[in-house]
Design an enzyme around this catalytic site. Structure first.
Site, PDB file in Angstrom:
ATOM      1  N   ASP A 120       1.043 -51.577  61.014  1.00 21.46           N
ATOM      2  CA  ASP A 120       2.241 -51.095  61.703  1.00 21.46           C
ATOM      3  C   ASP A 120       2.318 -51.841  63.033  1.00 21.46           C
ATOM      4  O   ASP A 120       1.424 -51.723  63.875  1.00 21.46           O
ATOM      5  CB  ASP A 120       2.127 -49.581  61.936  1.00 21.46           C
ATOM      6  CG  ASP A 120       3.361 -48.995  62.605  1.00 21.46           C
ATOM      7  OD1 ASP A 120       4.045 -49.719  63.352  1.00 21.46           O
ATOM      8  OD2 ASP A 120       3.628 -47.796  62.407  1.00 21.46           O
ATOM      9  N   ARG A 157       3.117 -42.517  79.944  1.00 21.92           N
ATOM     10  CA  ARG A 157       3.063 -43.909  79.491  1.00 21.92           C
ATOM     11  C   ARG A 157       3.999 -44.779  80.320  1.00 21.92           C
ATOM     12  O   ARG A 157       5.097 -44.365  80.681  1.00 21.92           O
ATOM     13  CB  ARG A 157       3.494 -44.025  78.027  1.00 21.92           C
ATOM     14  CG  ARG A 157       2.721 -43.214  77.033  1.00 21.92           C
ATOM     15  CD  ARG A 157       3.098 -43.601  75.601  1.00 21.92           C
ATOM     16  NE  ARG A 157       4.549 -43.637  75.386  1.00 21.92           N
ATOM     17  CZ  ARG A 157       5.127 -44.075  74.278  1.00 21.92           C
ATOM     18  NH1 ARG A 157       4.383 -44.547  73.293  1.00 21.92           N
ATOM     19  NH2 ARG A 157       6.437 -44.068  74.138  1.00 21.92           N
ATOM     20  N   TYR A 200      13.659 -51.410  67.684  1.00 20.19           N
ATOM     21  CA  TYR A 200      14.282 -50.892  68.901  1.00 20.19           C
ATOM     22  C   TYR A 200      13.364 -50.831  70.111  1.00 20.19           C
ATOM     23  O   TYR A 200      13.800 -50.430  71.189  1.00 20.19           O
ATOM     24  CB  TYR A 200      14.876 -49.495  68.650  1.00 20.19           C
ATOM     25  CG  TYR A 200      13.940 -48.486  68.046  1.00 20.19           C
ATOM     26  CD1 TYR A 200      13.035 -47.780  68.821  1.00 20.19           C
ATOM     27  CD2 TYR A 200      13.968 -48.214  66.682  1.00 20.19           C
ATOM     28  CE1 TYR A 200      12.187 -46.841  68.264  1.00 20.19           C
ATOM     29  CE2 TYR A 200      13.128 -47.289  66.109  1.00 20.19           C
ATOM     30  CZ  TYR A 200      12.240 -46.589  66.907  1.00 20.19           C
ATOM     31  OH  TYR A 200      11.392 -45.670  66.350  1.00 20.19           O
ATOM     32  N   LYS A 201      12.117 -51.266  69.979  1.00 22.12           N
ATOM     33  CA  LYS A 201      11.225 -51.275  71.141  1.00 22.12           C
ATOM     34  C   LYS A 201      11.261 -52.655  71.794  1.00 22.12           C
ATOM     35  O   LYS A 201      12.240 -53.028  72.409  1.00 22.12           O
ATOM     36  CB  LYS A 201       9.814 -50.858  70.718  1.00 22.12           C
ATOM     37  CG  LYS A 201       9.717 -49.408  70.247  1.00 22.12           C
ATOM     38  CD  LYS A 201       8.294 -49.028  69.927  1.00 22.12           C
ATOM     39  CE  LYS A 201       8.146 -47.557  69.599  1.00 22.12           C
ATOM     40  NZ  LYS A 201       8.818 -47.154  68.355  1.00 22.12           N
ATOM     41  N   PHE A 256       0.679 -42.584  65.196  1.00 17.92           N
ATOM     42  CA  PHE A 256       2.002 -42.002  65.360  1.00 17.92           C
ATOM     43  C   PHE A 256       2.286 -41.156  64.126  1.00 17.92           C
ATOM     44  O   PHE A 256       2.090 -41.606  62.993  1.00 17.92           O
ATOM     45  CB  PHE A 256       3.078 -43.086  65.521  1.00 17.92           C
ATOM     46  CG  PHE A 256       4.407 -42.519  65.903  1.00 17.92           C
ATOM     47  CD1 PHE A 256       4.650 -42.117  67.209  1.00 17.92           C
ATOM     48  CD2 PHE A 256       5.397 -42.350  64.961  1.00 17.92           C
ATOM     49  CE1 PHE A 256       5.867 -41.561  67.571  1.00 17.92           C
ATOM     50  CE2 PHE A 256       6.622 -41.795  65.315  1.00 17.92           C
ATOM     51  CZ  PHE A 256       6.861 -41.399  66.617  1.00 17.92           C
TER      52      PHE A 256
END
Length: 413
Positions: A198, A372, A223-224, A127
């Site tokens: 990560d 995704r 937040y995921k 990312f």
């Protein structure tokens, strides 16, 4: 062609031990939400919690809430809850700041602990934030550090005694590929390197064993899969054995050994508090706690099993019903090598996903050609898998994706 029927998946939902958790989340009835790997659904308790923090704790108790309502220690108490989800101990995690900022802190500390080495090993397809932060850091340091970008299967062989820090994402954000944390950490330690993990796409999606793997540092977002809300505070993990060994560079007052002594010169805390910066966002932290509290009731082994099942069924159905339309699997086929998402490539992936979203089947697109689908076992139903694939099939058979409105690029994809 697959022999499954919709009734088969409805029956799986009837016997699903995690099915009751769906009631803990607010999800529009007509929506199939397969984007929890980008933004988790809102816990039902979040609205009440946010209102209470704003109206009572802030509106009535006001500044006394730093003590009365535990605001000052909120980053620490939430960090301890996150620790239970990622295989860490109390006092090893702080909920604070953003993932990129926490990576900057962890990478700086790790490099200070390996001053005789100049190589940071990362995945180039990572990312972007992770790579950008590393690039900015080494430019700022100006000490001759370099980044070695290595992909997938070549990572282990590239970890040599020239490497100072290995900084990797456990689950790849595009493909969902799951790296072997234990093997990579062991190899890094064998050659004297440190490792930063990560966990943005794995925390809350699968069992993580940071301490069992002897991880050094880790970061992740809230937040995921942790369902903390858009822009929720992130977290940072520092193994107890490393605390106090090197100071993080963002030396704000909350990381001082005695913040309310108001000393002129900086004196770092010798524990996980040293990873803080300035005053933390209490409203956001308070809402994040709603998602974390749900995990206190979750069996992560059962969650992982359901996750792998959901993904397996989705792959099988999608390939059976939609492969003819030009989709290619981008995620690992082996369930143990996957996170909790499935990705396919398609040359018109953006338009296809926009057409799906218009039909209330929500996934997302990652350039240049990946669509995704994130599977969050706490609220994704088995029947959602069937309905999503049938929706995709309909869009392709009837070429709905060709409509002009689905081919107009937006700011967020």
């Amino acid at each position: 062609m697959s022999e499954y029927t919709r009734d088969f998946f409805l029956d799986l939902d009837t016997h699903d031990e995690l099915a009751s958790f769906r009631r803990d989340f607010q999800i529009p009835e007509a929506m199939i939400y397969l984007d929890g790997n980008s933004l988790g659904a809102m816990p039902v308790s979040a609205q009440k919690r946010a209102l209470d923090v704003v109206s009572r704790e802030w509106g009535q108790d006001m500044i006394t809430s730093w003590n009365k309502n535990g605001w000052f220690h909120l980053s620490e108490s939430l960090g301890d809850k996150i620790a239970g989800i990622i295989g860490a101990k109390a006092g090893e995690v702080m909920a604070c700041d953003a993932t990129g900022i926490n990576l900057y802190k962890a990478m700086t500390m790790a490099l200070k602990m390996r001053t005789d080495r100049k190589v940071i090993l990362m995945e180039g397809s990572n990312f972007p934030t992770d790579n950008y932060m590393a690039q900015g850091l080494i430019k700022q340091l100006g000490q001759g550090h370099e980044i070695l970008f290595v992909e997938g299967e070549d990572i282990l062989a590239a970890i040599t005694d020239k490497v100072a820090v290995v900084s990797l994402t456990q689950v790849h954000y595009k493909t969902g590929k799951l790296l072997d944390m234990k093997a990579i950490t062991e190899k890094a330690h064998a050659v004297g390197a440190l490792v930063i993990w990560d966990l943005c796409h794995s925390a809350g999606a699968l069992p993580i064993k940071l301490n069992d793997c002897k991880a050094d540092f880790a970061v992740g977002c809230g937040y995921k899969y942790l369902n903390g809300g858009p822009g929720a505070p992130a977290f940072i993990f520092v193994a107890k054995r490393h605390q106090g060994k090197a100071a993080q560079p963002l030396t704000g007052w909350w990381s001082h050994a005695a913040p309310f002594a108001f000393e002129q010169d900086y004196r770092p805390a010798d524990n996980i508090w040293q990873c803080l910066t300035g005053t933390q966002p209490i409203l956001s932290l308070s809402v994040l706690e709603c998602g974390l509290d749900i995990f206190g009731r979750v069996d992560m082994i059962k969650l992982r099993e359901k996750s792998m099942n959901l993904c397996d069924y989705f792959i099988e159905l999608a390939e059976s019903h939609c492969a003819v339309f030009g989709f290619s699997l981008a995620s690992p086929r082996e369930r143990e090598r996957r996170g909790s998402q499935v990705s396919f490539t398609h040359e018109n992936g953006f338009a296809v996903m926009q057409a799906l979203i218009a039909q209330n089947i929500v996934g997302d697109f990652r350039a240049p050609h990946i669509i995704r689908f994130g599977f969050t076992p706490l609220y994704t139903r088995y029947v959602d898998v069937w309905d999503a694939v049938m929706g995709l099939k309909n869009i392709m058979e009837n070429e709905i994706w060709r409509k002009p409105e689905y081919n107009q690029r937006t700011a967020v994809t």
